[in-house]
Scaffold this motif. Structure first.
Motif, PDB file in Angstrom:
ATOM      1  N   LEU A 110      -5.326  -6.034   2.442  1.00 30.42           N
ATOM      2  CA  LEU A 110      -5.813  -6.045   1.062  1.00 30.42           C
ATOM      3  C   LEU A 110      -6.696  -4.828   0.815  1.00 30.42           C
ATOM      4  CD1 LEU A 110      -6.750  -9.795   0.485  1.00 30.42           C
ATOM      5  CD2 LEU A 110      -4.739  -8.576  -0.368  1.00 30.42           C
ATOM      6  N   ARG A 111      -7.510  -4.522   1.803  1.00 33.70           N
ATOM      7  CA  ARG A 111      -8.375  -3.338   1.712  1.00 33.70           C
ATOM      8  C   ARG A 111      -7.537  -2.070   1.552  1.00 33.70           C
ATOM      9  NH1 ARG A 111     -10.327   0.799   1.509  1.00 33.70           N
ATOM     10  NH2 ARG A 111     -12.254   1.649   2.405  1.00 33.70           N
ATOM     11  N   ALA A 112      -6.405  -1.977   2.270  1.00 32.96           N
ATOM     12  CA  ALA A 112      -5.521  -0.817   2.129  1.00 32.96           C
ATOM     13  C   ALA A 112      -4.899  -0.777   0.738  1.00 32.96           C
ATOM     14  CB  ALA A 112      -4.428  -0.854   3.194  1.00 32.96           C
ATOM     15  N   SER A 113      -4.489  -1.933   0.242  1.00 36.18           N
ATOM     16  CA  SER A 113      -3.791  -1.992  -1.037  1.00 36.18           C
ATOM     17  C   SER A 113      -4.663  -1.585  -2.211  1.00 36.18           C
ATOM     18  CB  SER A 113      -3.240  -3.408  -1.253  1.00 36.18           C
ATOM     19  OG  SER A 113      -2.406  -3.466  -2.384  1.00 36.18           O
ATOM     20  N   ILE A 114      -6.007  -1.664  -2.064  1.00 35.16           N
ATOM     21  CA  ILE A 114      -6.902  -1.304  -3.169  1.00 35.16           C
ATOM     22  C   ILE A 114      -7.647   0.006  -2.921  1.00 35.16           C
ATOM     23  CG2 ILE A 114      -7.239  -3.704  -3.840  1.00 35.16           C
ATOM     24  CD1 ILE A 114     -10.009  -3.555  -2.495  1.00 35.16           C
ATOM     25  N   SER A 115      -7.219   0.773  -1.934  1.00 32.58           N
ATOM     26  CA  SER A 115      -7.913   2.026  -1.595  1.00 32.58           C
ATOM     27  C   SER A 115      -7.540   3.130  -2.584  1.00 32.58           C
ATOM     28  CB  SER A 115      -7.571   2.453  -0.163  1.00 32.58           C
ATOM     29  OG  SER A 115      -8.034   1.505   0.763  1.00 32.58           O
ATOM     30  N   GLU A 119      -1.541   6.330  11.002  1.00 32.93           N
ATOM     31  CA  GLU A 119      -1.059   6.346   9.619  1.00 32.93           C
ATOM     32  C   GLU A 119      -2.246   6.247   8.657  1.00 32.93           C
ATOM     33  OE1 GLU A 119       2.762   6.283   9.156  1.00 32.93           O
ATOM     34  OE2 GLU A 119       2.099   7.126  11.066  1.00 32.93           O
ATOM     35  N   VAL A 120      -2.060   6.778   7.447  1.00 38.62           N
ATOM     36  CA  VAL A 120      -3.094   6.781   6.413  1.00 38.62           C
ATOM     37  C   VAL A 120      -2.586   5.977   5.212  1.00 38.62           C
ATOM     38  CG1 VAL A 120      -4.503   8.207   4.898  1.00 38.62           C
ATOM     39  CG2 VAL A 120      -3.890   9.042   7.179  1.00 38.62           C
ATOM     40  N   TYR A 121      -3.318   4.916   4.855  1.00 39.48           N
ATOM     41  CA  TYR A 121      -2.885   4.011   3.789  1.00 39.48           C
ATOM     42  C   TYR A 121      -3.867   4.054   2.618  1.00 39.48           C
ATOM     43  CZ  TYR A 121      -0.108   2.043   7.611  1.00 39.48           C
ATOM     44  OH  TYR A 121       0.747   1.875   8.667  1.00 39.48           O
ATOM     45  N   VAL A 122      -3.298   4.119   1.395  1.00 37.84           N
ATOM     46  CA  VAL A 122      -4.119   4.077   0.183  1.00 37.84           C
ATOM     47  C   VAL A 122      -3.516   3.070  -0.792  1.00 37.84           C
ATOM     48  CG1 VAL A 122      -4.902   6.456   0.452  1.00 37.84           C
ATOM     49  CG2 VAL A 122      -2.854   5.970  -0.923  1.00 37.84           C
ATOM     50  N   ASP A 123      -4.116   2.992  -1.964  1.00 40.98           N
ATOM     51  CA  ASP A 123      -3.713   2.050  -3.004  1.00 40.98           C
ATOM     52  C   ASP A 123      -2.200   2.084  -3.238  1.00 40.98           C
ATOM     53  OD1 ASP A 123      -3.215   0.932  -5.705  1.00 40.98           O
ATOM     54  OD2 ASP A 123      -5.400   0.856  -5.828  1.00 40.98           O
ATOM     55  N   SER A 157       0.862  -1.185   0.000  1.00 39.77           N
ATOM     56  CA  SER A 157       0.000   0.000   0.000  1.00 39.77           C
ATOM     57  C   SER A 157       0.898   1.236   0.000  1.00 39.77           C
ATOM     58  CB  SER A 157      -0.914   0.013   1.230  1.00 39.77           C
ATOM     59  OG  SER A 157      -0.161   0.233   2.414  1.00 39.77           O
ATOM     60  N   ALA A 158       0.298   2.388  -0.128  1.00 42.57           N
ATOM     61  CA  ALA A 158       1.043   3.650  -0.060  1.00 42.57           C
ATOM     62  C   ALA A 158       0.706   4.331   1.260  1.00 42.57           C
ATOM     63  CB  ALA A 158       0.696   4.551  -1.234  1.00 42.57           C
ATOM     64  N   ASN A 159       1.713   4.622   2.053  1.00 44.37           N
ATOM     65  CA  ASN A 159       1.526   5.299   3.330  1.00 44.37           C
ATOM     66  C   ASN A 159       1.598   6.803   3.076  1.00 44.37           C
ATOM     67  OD1 ASN A 159       1.858   6.500   5.877  1.00 44.37           O
ATOM     68  ND2 ASN A 159       2.822   4.667   6.708  1.00 44.37           N
ATOM     69  N   LEU A 160       0.434   7.460   3.094  1.00 43.30           N
ATOM     70  CA  LEU A 160       0.409   8.898   2.827  1.00 43.30           C
ATOM     71  C   LEU A 160       1.007   9.698   3.968  1.00 43.30           C
ATOM     72  CD1 LEU A 160      -3.052   9.471   1.089  1.00 43.30           C
ATOM     73  CD2 LEU A 160      -0.819   8.979   0.069  1.00 43.30           C
ATOM     74  N   PRO A 166      -7.190   6.387  -4.224  1.00 49.31           N
ATOM     75  CA  PRO A 166      -7.431   7.720  -3.678  1.00 49.31           C
ATOM     76  C   PRO A 166      -8.590   8.427  -4.371  1.00 49.31           C
ATOM     77  CG  PRO A 166      -5.091   7.372  -4.029  1.00 49.31           C
ATOM     78  CD  PRO A 166      -5.792   6.210  -4.656  1.00 49.31           C
ATOM     79  N   GLY A 167      -9.526   8.915  -3.574  1.00 48.20           N
ATOM     80  CA  GLY A 167     -10.681   9.618  -4.098  1.00 48.20           C
ATOM     81  C   GLY A 167     -11.841   8.716  -4.434  1.00 48.20           C
ATOM     82  N   VAL A 168     -11.574   7.421  -4.653  1.00 47.22           N
ATOM     83  CA  VAL A 168     -12.638   6.470  -4.967  1.00 47.22           C
ATOM     84  C   VAL A 168     -13.056   5.730  -3.700  1.00 47.22           C
ATOM     85  CG1 VAL A 168     -13.295   4.452  -6.330  1.00 47.22           C
ATOM     86  CG2 VAL A 168     -11.809   6.204  -7.325  1.00 47.22           C
ATOM     87  N   LEU A 169     -12.113   5.055  -3.056  1.00 48.57           N
ATOM     88  CA  LEU A 169     -12.364   4.361  -1.794  1.00 48.57           C
ATOM     89  C   LEU A 169     -11.725   5.135  -0.653  1.00 48.57           C
ATOM     90  CD1 LEU A 169     -11.689   0.679  -2.889  1.00 48.57           C
ATOM     91  CD2 LEU A 169     -13.795   1.476  -1.822  1.00 48.57           C
ATOM     92  N   PRO A 170     -12.332   5.138   0.513  1.00 48.93           N
ATOM     93  CA  PRO A 170     -11.716   5.819   1.650  1.00 48.93           C
ATOM     94  C   PRO A 170     -10.430   5.124   2.054  1.00 48.93           C
ATOM     95  CG  PRO A 170     -13.642   4.579   2.366  1.00 48.93           C
ATOM     96  CD  PRO A 170     -13.645   4.544   0.878  1.00 48.93           C
ATOM     97  N   PRO A 171      -9.430   5.868   2.558  1.00 45.22           N
ATOM     98  CA  PRO A 171      -8.183   5.235   2.979  1.00 45.22           C
ATOM     99  C   PRO A 171      -8.397   4.380   4.226  1.00 45.22           C
ATOM    100  CG  PRO A 171      -8.204   7.532   3.635  1.00 45.22           C
ATOM    101  CD  PRO A 171      -9.430   7.321   2.782  1.00 45.22           C
ATOM    102  N   VAL A 172      -7.441   3.497   4.493  1.00 44.69           N
ATOM    103  CA  VAL A 172      -7.427   2.725   5.737  1.00 44.69           C
ATOM    104  C   VAL A 172      -6.607   3.517   6.746  1.00 44.69           C
ATOM    105  CG1 VAL A 172      -6.568   0.624   6.842  1.00 44.69           C
ATOM    106  CG2 VAL A 172      -7.768   0.487   4.653  1.00 44.69           C
ATOM    107  N   LEU A 173      -7.179   3.767   7.897  1.00 45.08           N
ATOM    108  CA  LEU A 173      -6.508   4.508   8.958  1.00 45.08           C
ATOM    109  C   LEU A 173      -6.093   3.519  10.042  1.00 45.08           C
ATOM    110  CD1 LEU A 173      -9.064   7.469   9.229  1.00 45.08           C
ATOM    111  CD2 LEU A 173      -7.134   7.216   7.647  1.00 45.08           C
TER     112      LEU A 173
END
Length: 579
Positions: free
Chosen positions: A431-436, A449-453, A411-414, A438-445
């Motif tokens: 897996l949920r973090a890895s497919i988040s 830390e904030v994780y996105v696709d 995933s990408a750690n913003l 940005p702008g489409v699915l909410p990030p995983v917190l």
């Protein structure tokens, strides 16, 4: 080692192989034999360079301090290699601390003899400088990786099953070269020369230690390049008594593998519990022969890894690739992925069959839109509840450590701006973090830390796999082909009431496609890196499939299958099987 064997070893050493006999013979006489016990320093970072060394047997590690001052291993030196020549040639202090990872034998060439040698053959000095520069440049002068060749098998408790496992492991390793199991009864009264001869005659040597601290256990640990800690997965986790007894002060400097033996299916959560006693160790699950063979391939640097990229609906092509690999009997010994590649890769690591994967992913992505729960777009266009629910339904509450085939996702750690590699924790969550997207699915917190696709930073993490994997790597890139097009020029949109009435609106890329593609704009550069580090890079021709066209499920699978089958036929699979 006999004088003849030593001479041959020195002649095959990169630093000395091209020397004329008139220079080589005096060099032999100037070398001094030394023995270095496991855990002992050969020299420290910053020391004066007073000699260079030639490895005869054993293993050395090179260490440098990290930002916190903790020594981190940066390299490994094995038999037939030289160490310390850089600082000697450049007349600089030692650039790293070098320590014996196990009992080792070396030959030492003092500075005075080295300088006499250089004066006698200036051309040799030029060759040495070239050799030194190659090492500083990070290239491997011997053209091969230093893999562990000796392993200490340490049972968690005394049992006939542990002894049988040790023999089964040795038998499995014989398919890749000569291997042998040494136990206490075989080694009684033997000298260091006997151990050296055994190790020289076999590609890999396994030492079977006691389950408690003893002189024999201490010797096994000193002789080993890596530790294999054997335990029954169902047992109550606890430390290894043989290591708790501090039989070996240097075990923390060597790779450690925890092998959990299972009489049946892997029990969820047990791997994480065992991992607490050895946080830096790799976990391996062994249930039957195929698991044992996979473990051997990893230990011997012959395991085949599969790395899958993100790419939206184009990621269904990964299923076709997996089908082709399995039909070609290419083993998949490790899996990694980003975004949709992580989703597909997790099914492979779960050892799901093709039909099961097809059914599960069709149910999740095609039967109904996983991105259909739109919400007020304050954080994202989609609430994400539907995606999270489906991931939990398909993967359950297992940890990544519970998967029979090693797996990680990215995933990408913003918060840090770095790629985050997930090898532990709840599978569905990461897996949920890895497919988040940005702008489409909410990030995983998580943990502030904030994780996105992961595609935002690394859409095809072949480099991450290569950093820890020894063996062939197959990369599958479904994200770099042309994805967004437009048929007219435009720099702003008309008023919204006109936008919906225009015939051109279908020719503009939609917001979901724009956001998805924006999160993968680094794919082209990453693909170049992946190509250089992949044994085989597959790029199925998927330009005709839109990234959010979930209905193209079967078409994408077929394209992936045909492309992989053609590439395997073209390039062959023998190298992938052998590693």
């Amino acid at each position: 080692m006999s004088a003849h064997s030593f001479r041959e070893l020195l002649r095959h050493t990169a630093l000395f192989r091209d020397l004329p006999e008139a220079v080589f013979e005096p060099l032999l006489e100037a070398l001094d034999w030394i023995q270095l016990p496991g855990g002992r320093d050969l020299f420290l970072m910053g020391d004066e360079a007073d000699a260079l060394y030639v490895m005869l047997s054993g293993s050395l590690g090179a260490f440098r301090p990290d930002a916190l001052g903790r020594l981190q291993q940066i390299g490994q030196i094995g038999p037939g290699e030289t160490v310390g020549e850089n600082a000697l040639i450049l007349d600089q202090p030692r650039g790293a601390t070098v320590r014996a990872l196990r009992d080792s034998e070396l030959m030492r060439l003092p500075r005075s003899s080295f300088e006499d040698f250089v004066r006698g053959d200036p051309l040799a000095m030029l060759k040495m400088i070239r050799f030194s520069l190659k090492r500083q440049d990070g290239s491997n002068p011997n053209g091969k990786l230093n893999l562990p060749r000796t392993f200490a098998l340490v049972p968690h408790a005394a049992s006939a099953q542990a002894r049988q496992f040790a023999q089964d492991l040795v038998d499995a390793a014989k398919g890749s070269g000569a291997s042998i199991l040494i136990d206490r009864s075989m080694a009684v009264g033997k000298t260091a020369a006997w151990f050296s001869e055994i190790e020289a005659a076999h590609r890999v040597v396994f030492y079977f230690a006691d389950d408690h601290g003893s002189d024999w256990t201490a010797l096994c640990l000193r002789q080993s390049d890596a530790l294999i800690l054997i335990a029954d997965g169902d047992d109550a986790p606890s430390p290894w008594a043989a290591l708790s007894a501090k039989s070996d002060k240097n075990t923390s400097r060597r790779p450690e593998h925890i092998v959990l033996r299972w009489p049946r299916e892997i029990r969820s959560g047990q791997a994480a519990a065992w991992h607490k006693f050895k946080p830096t160790a790799r976990i391996w699950h062994v249930r039957w022969d195929r698991d044992l063979l996979r473990l051997c391939r990893h230990l011997l640097g012959e395991a085949t890894a599969l790395v899958l990229s993100g790419g939206g609906a184009r990621g269904f092509a990964h299923l076709g690739v997996v089908k082709a690999l399995r039909e070609a009997t290419v083993p998949i010994d490790a899996v990694a992925g980003t975004s949709i590649g992580a989703i597909m890769g997790a099914g492979v690591a779960h050892e799901w069959g093709f039909d099961e994967m097809r059914e599960r992913y069709h149910r999740t992505f095609v039967s109904s839109n996983p991105l259909g729960d739109y919400t007020l777009p304050l954080v994202s266009l989609v609430a994400g509840r539907r995606v999270s629910k489906r991931l939990r339904a398909e993967y359950g509450e297992i940890d990544i450590d519970d998967l029979p085939i090693p797996f990680f996702c990215v995933s990408a750690n913003l918060s840090s701006g770095l790629a985050q590699v997930h090898k532990h924790g709840k599978l569905w969550r990461w897996l949920r973090a890895s497919i988040s997207i940005p702008g489409v699915l909410p990030p995983v917190l998580s943990g502030s830390e904030v994780y996105v696709d992961g595609g935002v930073i690394n859409n095809l993490p072949v480099d991450v796999m290569a950093a820890s994997h020894r063996g062939p790597i197959i990369g599958v890139d479904v994200g770099t082909e042309r994805a967004l097009t437009s048929r007219f020029d435009e720099f702003d949109l008309p008023p919204w009431w006109r936008l919906f009435g225009q015939s051109r609106r279908r020719e503009r890329p939609g917001i979901l496609n724009i956001l998805l593609r924006s999160g993968m704009v680094n794919s082209g550069a990453a693909a170049d890196i992946a190509a250089s580090r992949s044994t085989l890079l597959l790029k199925p021709p998927l330009a005709a499939i839109e990234m959010l066209d979930w209905k193209a499920f079967d078409a994408a699978i077929e394209i992936g299958y045909r492309h992989a089958a053609e590439m395997l036929e073209k390039h062959g699979v023998a190298g992938l099987r052998r590693g």
